[in-house]
Each structure stands twice: as C-alpha cells, then as structure tokens.
Design a protein around this motif. Structure first.
Motif, mmCIF file in Angstrom:
data_model
loop_
_atom_site.group_PDB
_atom_site.id
_atom_site.type_symbol
_atom_site.label_atom_id
_atom_site.label_comp_id
_atom_site.label_asym_id
_atom_site.label_seq_id
_atom_site.Cartn_x
_atom_site.Cartn_y
_atom_site.Cartn_z
ATOM 1 N N GLU A 1 0.839 -1.201 0.000
ATOM 2 C CA GLU A 1 0.000 0.000 0.000
ATOM 3 C C GLU A 1 0.871 1.245 0.000
ATOM 4 O O GLU A 1 1.952 1.255 0.566
ATOM 5 N N PRO A 2 0.403 2.326 -0.605
ATOM 6 C CA PRO A 2 1.146 3.579 -0.541
ATOM 7 C C PRO A 2 1.214 4.080 0.896
ATOM 8 O O PRO A 2 0.303 3.850 1.670
ATOM 9 N N PRO A 3 2.285 4.769 1.270
ATOM 10 C CA PRO A 3 2.364 5.309 2.625
ATOM 11 C C PRO A 3 1.326 6.402 2.836
ATOM 12 O O PRO A 3 0.883 7.039 1.893
ATOM 13 N N GLY A 4 0.943 6.571 4.107
ATOM 14 C CA GLY A 4 0.038 7.678 4.447
ATOM 15 C C GLY A 4 -1.415 7.380 4.205
ATOM 16 O O GLY A 4 -2.258 8.248 4.290
ATOM 17 N N GLY A 5 -1.775 6.127 3.942
ATOM 18 C CA GLY A 5 -3.177 5.776 3.813
ATOM 19 C C GLY A 5 -3.827 6.323 2.569
ATOM 20 O O GLY A 5 -4.947 6.807 2.618
ATOM 21 N N ASP A 6 -3.156 6.255 1.449
ATOM 22 C CA ASP A 6 -3.714 6.769 0.209
ATOM 23 C C ASP A 6 -4.573 5.742 -0.523
ATOM 24 O O ASP A 6 -4.681 5.766 -1.735
ATOM 25 N N ARG A 7 -5.216 4.857 0.222
ATOM 26 C CA ARG A 7 -6.118 3.886 -0.378
ATOM 27 C C ARG A 7 -7.381 4.618 -0.825
ATOM 28 O O ARG A 7 -7.858 5.498 -0.127
ATOM 29 N N PRO A 8 -7.926 4.255 -1.963
ATOM 30 C CA PRO A 8 -9.140 4.936 -2.423
ATOM 31 C C PRO A 8 -10.314 4.662 -1.482
ATOM 32 O O PRO A 8 -10.400 3.598 -0.891
ATOM 33 N N SER A 9 -11.205 5.638 -1.371
ATOM 34 C CA SER A 9 -12.343 5.497 -0.472
ATOM 35 C C SER A 9 -13.578 6.189 -1.022
ATOM 36 O O SER A 9 -13.475 7.177 -1.733
ATOM 37 N N ARG A 10 -14.726 5.654 -0.610
ATOM 38 C CA ARG A 10 -16.013 6.246 -0.959
ATOM 39 C C ARG A 10 -16.660 6.914 0.246
ATOM 40 O O ARG A 10 -17.848 7.215 0.226
ATOM 41 N N LEU A 11 -15.883 7.158 1.298
ATOM 42 C CA LEU A 11 -16.418 7.789 2.505
ATOM 43 C C LEU A 11 -16.893 9.201 2.200
ATOM 44 O O LEU A 11 -16.237 9.944 1.470
ATOM 45 N N ASP A 12 -18.017 9.565 2.779
ATOM 46 C CA ASP A 12 -18.571 10.917 2.639
ATOM 47 C C ASP A 12 -17.468 11.929 2.976
ATOM 48 O O ASP A 12 -16.868 11.870 4.056
ATOM 49 N N PRO A 13 -17.181 12.864 2.082
ATOM 50 C CA PRO A 13 -16.115 13.853 2.327
ATOM 51 C C PRO A 13 -16.309 14.663 3.610
ATOM 52 O O PRO A 13 -15.329 15.055 4.237
ATOM 53 N N ALA A 14 -17.550 14.889 4.016
ATOM 54 C CA ALA A 14 -17.803 15.638 5.248
ATOM 55 C C ALA A 14 -17.335 14.847 6.470
ATOM 56 O O ALA A 14 -16.812 15.411 7.433
ATOM 57 N N ILE A 15 -17.513 13.531 6.440
ATOM 58 C CA ILE A 15 -17.024 12.685 7.532
ATOM 59 C C ILE A 15 -15.506 12.588 7.451
ATOM 60 O O ILE A 15 -14.806 12.728 8.457
ATOM 61 N N ALA A 16 -14.985 12.362 6.257
ATOM 62 C CA ALA A 16 -13.533 12.229 6.068
ATOM 63 C C ALA A 16 -12.789 13.463 6.565
ATOM 64 O O ALA A 16 -11.709 13.361 7.146
ATOM 65 N N ALA A 17 -13.380 14.637 6.375
ATOM 66 C CA ALA A 17 -12.726 15.881 6.785
ATOM 67 C C ALA A 17 -12.597 15.990 8.302
ATOM 68 O O ALA A 17 -11.741 16.726 8.797
ATOM 69 N N ARG A 18 -13.418 15.262 9.039
ATOM 70 C CA ARG A 18 -13.384 15.330 10.501
ATOM 71 C C ARG A 18 -12.400 14.346 11.121
ATOM 72 O O ARG A 18 -12.137 14.404 12.313
ATOM 73 N N LEU A 19 -11.858 13.429 10.319
ATOM 74 C CA LEU A 19 -10.955 12.400 10.845
ATOM 75 C C LEU A 19 -9.526 12.907 10.978
ATOM 76 O O LEU A 19 -9.027 13.598 10.094
ATOM 77 N N ARG A 20 -8.896 12.546 12.088
ATOM 78 C CA ARG A 20 -7.466 12.780 12.296
ATOM 79 C C ARG A 20 -6.807 11.413 12.300
ATOM 80 O O ARG A 20 -6.947 10.648 13.248
ATOM 81 N N ARG A 21 -6.113 11.107 11.232
ATOM 82 C CA ARG A 21 -5.577 9.776 11.018
ATOM 83 C C ARG A 21 -4.120 9.661 11.461
ATOM 84 O O ARG A 21 -3.410 10.653 11.521
ATOM 85 N N THR A 22 -3.680 8.408 11.688
ATOM 86 C CA THR A 22 -2.264 8.130 11.918
ATOM 87 C C THR A 22 -1.535 8.360 10.603
ATOM 88 O O THR A 22 -2.176 8.501 9.545
ATOM 89 N N PRO A 23 -0.209 8.358 10.608
ATOM 90 C CA PRO A 23 0.519 8.480 9.336
ATOM 91 C C PRO A 23 0.165 7.378 8.329
ATOM 92 O O PRO A 23 0.305 7.568 7.129
ATOM 93 N N ASP A 24 -0.346 6.248 8.831
ATOM 94 C CA ASP A 24 -0.781 5.156 7.952
ATOM 95 C C ASP A 24 -2.205 5.358 7.435
ATOM 96 O O ASP A 24 -2.738 4.494 6.740
ATOM 97 N N GLY A 25 -2.849 6.454 7.820
ATOM 98 C CA GLY A 25 -4.207 6.734 7.353
ATOM 99 C C GLY A 25 -5.291 6.038 8.150
ATOM 100 O O GLY A 25 -6.394 5.837 7.653
ATOM 101 N N LEU A 26 -5.010 5.703 9.412
ATOM 102 C CA LEU A 26 -5.948 4.914 10.210
ATOM 103 C C LEU A 26 -6.485 5.681 11.408
ATOM 104 O O LEU A 26 -5.852 6.608 11.902
ATOM 105 N N VAL A 27 -7.658 5.252 11.874
ATOM 106 C CA VAL A 27 -8.217 5.696 13.145
ATOM 107 C C VAL A 27 -8.527 4.448 13.964
ATOM 108 O O VAL A 27 -8.860 3.395 13.408
ATOM 109 N N ALA A 28 -8.397 4.575 15.279
ATOM 110 C CA ALA A 28 -8.714 3.457 16.167
ATOM 111 C C ALA A 28 -10.224 3.264 16.201
ATOM 112 O O ALA A 28 -10.987 4.237 16.217
ATOM 113 N N ALA A 29 -10.638 2.011 16.225
ATOM 114 C CA ALA A 29 -12.054 1.665 16.353
ATOM 115 C C ALA A 29 -12.229 0.883 17.649
ATOM 116 O O ALA A 29 -11.757 -0.250 17.765
#
Length: 142
Positions: free
Chosen positions: A17-45
C-alpha cells in the motif's frame, strides 16, 4: 482453536500500500474531513456491545473501512499486518452487526456499538480484554 476472521475476498493486493493511507475510499467527504488519522491513514475503532456497554475489542479503520461499516451494517476493519480489509465474522461466524458509530471529539477514534454474535476476540474469548493487570493502591481522588 478459534478460526481468525479472513480478509474480504478480492481485497488482497500484490503490491504494498502507498504510505500515508492513500487507499481509495467512498467515505462521505464531510465525515472524512473530521478524521485525524495516523501516518498510515488509520483511526482506532473501539468496539463495544450496544446494550451492555461491554468493551469487546480495538481494531483499525481507514476511510474505506469506515465507509463499508456505515453502509453495510457489518463491522469492517483494515488489517495492518495483512494490509487488507476484513469483515468481522466472515470466516469465524462471530459477526458484528453495527448498531451505531460515533466519532470522538478529536476525530482520531470511532466508537462502534455492535450486536456481537459469539466471541469478539480471535482467542475465542467474548472480549479481548480478559487479562487483568495489578493496580497498586494509591490515593483515590474524590
């Protein structure tokens, strides 16, 4: 021995995978804008049983895993070790049916409330938090 949950069919990638979580996504941009991700592009669940509040497990989601969870009602995570998506219960039968998802105040974690069928932990335990650690007696704040 419990059977670990398998990755989503067709989700395996031959190249890293590309660094920084550059995997394609269909997540609503309004939700995506509120996320603070790790350098890998992840959030804890943090996952809990919806009716009792029992904490079951912690996993990781990227934007696409969160999108899939929100739109399918099935808990979907990103495996950091396998570098692919997995749906809880896909092979073990220990499904997580999503009742609600809440974003924490900092945007770096989500609380996933589920109806857990069977064990949540890959060890076969109901919860991953079954090992108590000793806590020394200190002053209790009032």
């Amino acid at each position: 021995m419990p059977v670990p949950d398998a990755p989503v069919t067709g989700a395996h990638r031959e190249t890293p995978e590309p660094p920084g979580g550059d995997r394609p996504s269909r997540l609503d941009p309004a939700i995506a804008a509120r996320l603070r991700r790790t350098p890998d592009g992840l959030v804890a669940a943090v996952v809990r049983q919806h009716d009792s509040g029992e904490v079951l497990m912690v996993a990781w989601m990227d934007d696409e895993a969160l999108h899939r969870t929100l739109t399918t009602g099935r808990a979907t995570y990103w495996s950091r070790s396998r570098r692919e998506y997995w749906v809880k219960g896909a092979t073990s039968g220990h499904h997580q049916y999503v009742r609600s998802v809440a974003l924490d105040c900092d945007g770096d974690a989500v609380l996933v409330s589920v109806d857990q069928v069977g064990a949540a932990c890959h060890t076969g335990h109901r919860t991953c938090f079954f090992t108590e650690l000793p806590v020394s007696s200190g002053e209790v704040a009032s």
